[in-house]
Design an enzyme around this catalytic site. Structure first.
Site, PDB file in Angstrom:
ATOM      1  N   ASP A  34       0.702  -0.379  -5.187  1.00 14.74           N
ATOM      2  CA  ASP A  34       1.121  -1.274  -4.109  1.00 14.74           C
ATOM      3  C   ASP A  34       2.583  -0.984  -3.789  1.00 14.74           C
ATOM      4  O   ASP A  34       3.443  -1.033  -4.679  1.00 14.74           O
ATOM      5  CB  ASP A  34       0.944  -2.720  -4.563  1.00 14.74           C
ATOM      6  CG  ASP A  34       0.933  -3.705  -3.401  1.00 14.74           C
ATOM      7  OD1 ASP A  34       1.171  -3.276  -2.262  1.00 14.74           O
ATOM      8  OD2 ASP A  34       0.696  -4.901  -3.649  1.00 14.74           O
ATOM      9  N   ASP A 128      -0.398  -0.336   2.718  1.00 11.15           N
ATOM     10  CA  ASP A 128       0.544  -0.242   1.605  1.00 11.15           C
ATOM     11  C   ASP A 128      -0.079  -0.398   0.222  1.00 11.15           C
ATOM     12  O   ASP A 128       0.658  -0.519  -0.761  1.00 11.15           O
ATOM     13  CB  ASP A 128       1.654  -1.280   1.773  1.00 11.15           C
ATOM     14  CG  ASP A 128       1.145  -2.707   1.782  1.00 11.15           C
ATOM     15  OD1 ASP A 128      -0.078  -2.903   1.895  1.00 11.15           O
ATOM     16  OD2 ASP A 128       1.971  -3.633   1.690  1.00 11.15           O
ATOM     17  N   GLU A 129      -1.396  -0.366   0.105  1.00 12.12           N
ATOM     18  CA  GLU A 129      -1.984  -0.471  -1.234  1.00 12.12           C
ATOM     19  C   GLU A 129      -3.343   0.215  -1.280  1.00 12.12           C
ATOM     20  O   GLU A 129      -4.039   0.345  -0.272  1.00 12.12           O
ATOM     21  CB  GLU A 129      -2.118  -1.933  -1.662  1.00 12.12           C
ATOM     22  CG  GLU A 129      -3.045  -2.761  -0.799  1.00 12.12           C
ATOM     23  CD  GLU A 129      -3.242  -4.178  -1.331  1.00 12.12           C
ATOM     24  OE1 GLU A 129      -3.391  -4.341  -2.562  1.00 12.12           O
ATOM     25  OE2 GLU A 129      -3.271  -5.112  -0.510  1.00 12.12           O
TER      26      GLU A 129
END
Length: 426
Positions: A34, A128-129
């Protein structure tokens, strides 16, 4: 999941990875990676003068909502999904910026490419993860899951100028919880034999699927910790939450989670890229690197029975400005020299001067390696036969058995070799 005050003293530090090592990671193939304060971090990377300022990204109008805030802004109570007007009252001295989604998508694609260097089993959850299953990469990389997590963190920082947190665990649920507790800029490793020791002290809000109302209902019923849910009789939970939710939460509280990482499957392109330890102006050096990357990319295409018509290069300059240039060929190719000639042409004719931090080669518009279409400017048959002979030599004697003469000698200083990788739809 609540604030750090909800956590028992010492729980996070027990599982935190440090410079001197980490807990036992055998049987822990799941990674959750993350990015930390992703949008804000990318904006700060583009504007280094903001590094010591509170930065808030989101809608800047009267009805705007916060998309991301760096950790300095969070110390004033600013949070994602908060009205921007409220964030301004909490932190009036912060720098408020509108989102730059095209830039975030570009950085996200680069980060996902790092993940796919390591394993094809990558399941993005957002820009983003992502989850990674590294079980198939351990022998090839001669590394443990936590060592792979540490390498991912190093490469994300070196290649993209941002930081990420990593959770390593035996299941997706545990890995995701671990990455959240590792923030910012950390890594937690939860051993397979300590799943319940890790989970049971956590508040019920840590359970996947428990929102504010469900958490209140559980706490009002005396079920404050994950251990309480694990110990509760299923009939009681069913009456409280309904059958499906009760069985889901009870299984998670006992540490049961058999979900697999589900990647996308169709390859859109194949390529390789390299980040240098020091920035390079020398075009001859950059061309040698293009040859190295073209060789790897072409070998990957041949190994997968693929050819591609579009050759592109990616160049990231010292200030993180990134450009891509592409050319479509009349005939699909898997030949090193054809890819290399096109890449150097793009470098010479379409790339401005400047100090280069990263360079890459990619082949797109892929198709199966079938019957050849004849064309006046098709690559010479001799080059394909030479490539195939080199493939056979490398298969028998190793990757260093045969190389182009131009690649003999010292290699440029680099942050780490990136192997050819498929890019899948996101």
């Amino acid at each position: 999941m609540g604030r750090s005050g909800d956590l028992p003293r010492g729980l996070v530090e027990r599982y935190r990875a440090g410079a001197d090592g980490w807990p036992d990671d055998s049987g822990c193939p799941m990674l959750h990676v993350d990015m930390d304060a992703f949008y804000a971090s990318v904006e700060i990377r583009e504007r280094p003068e903001l590094v010591d300022r509170s930065v808030v990204v989101g809608g800047v109008g009267p009805r705007g909502v916060v998309s991301s805030a760096n950790y300095l802004a969070r110390t004033y109570g600013v949070r994602s999904a908060m009205p921007t007007s409220h964030a301004r009252r909490l932190c009036p001295h912060a720098v408020f910026l509108p989102p730059t989604f095209a830039l975030y998508q570009e950085v996200s694609a680069g980060v996902l490419a790092i993940f796919r260097d390591i394993t094809p089993l990558v399941e993005p959850l957002s820009l983003d993860e992502a989850f990674l299953d590294v079980s198939g990469a351990l022998r090839r990389l001669r590394a443990t899951p936590a060592a792979i997590g540490a390498e991912i963190r190093r490469r994300v920082r070196a290649e993209h100028g941002i930081v990420c947190s990593v959770g390593v665990g035996p299941t997706k649920f545990v890995a995701k919880l671990a990455s959240g507790l590792a923030k910012p800029d950390g890594m937690l490793v939860v051993p397979r034999g300590e799943i319940t020791e890790f989970l049971h002290p956590l508040p019920v809000s840590a359970l996947w699927g428990v929102g504010k109302r469900t958490a209140e209902r559980l706490v009002d019923s005396g079920l404050e910790r994950v251990a309480d849910v694990a110990a509760a009789p299923l009939p009681r939970l069913r009456r409280l939450l309904g059958v499906a939710m009760a069985e889901h939460l009870h299984a998670l509280a006992l540490g049961h989670d058999d979900r697999a990482v589900v990647p996308s499957s169709t390859e859109k392109s194949v390529g390789a890229e390299e980040t240098f330890d020091v920035d390079h102006f020398d075009r001859d050096l950059l061309k040698r690197e293009l040859l190295r990357l073209s060789e790897r990319t072409a070998a990957t295409l041949r190994s997968r029975g693929l050819r591609g018509r579009t050759v592109s290069i990616k160049v990231r300059f010292a200030d993180f400005t990134t450009i891509s240039r592409a050319k479509t060929l009349p005939v699909a190719t898997d030949v090193t020299q054809e890819i290399y000639r096109t890449a150097t042409q793009l470098l010479d004719e379409q790339t401005p001067p400047g100090a280069v931090r990263l360079i890459g080669v990619r082949v797109e518009q892929l198709g199966a390696n079938g019957a050849e279409q004849l064309a006046l400017d098709a690559p010479e048959q001799g080059w394909r036969e030479a490539d195939q002979a080199a493939d056979r030599a490398r298969s028998k004697f190793g990757a260093a058995a045969i190389r182009p003469a131009a690649l003999l000698g010292n290699r440029p200083e680099r942050a780490g070799v990136t192997e050819p990788k498929p890019e899948r739809p996101r």
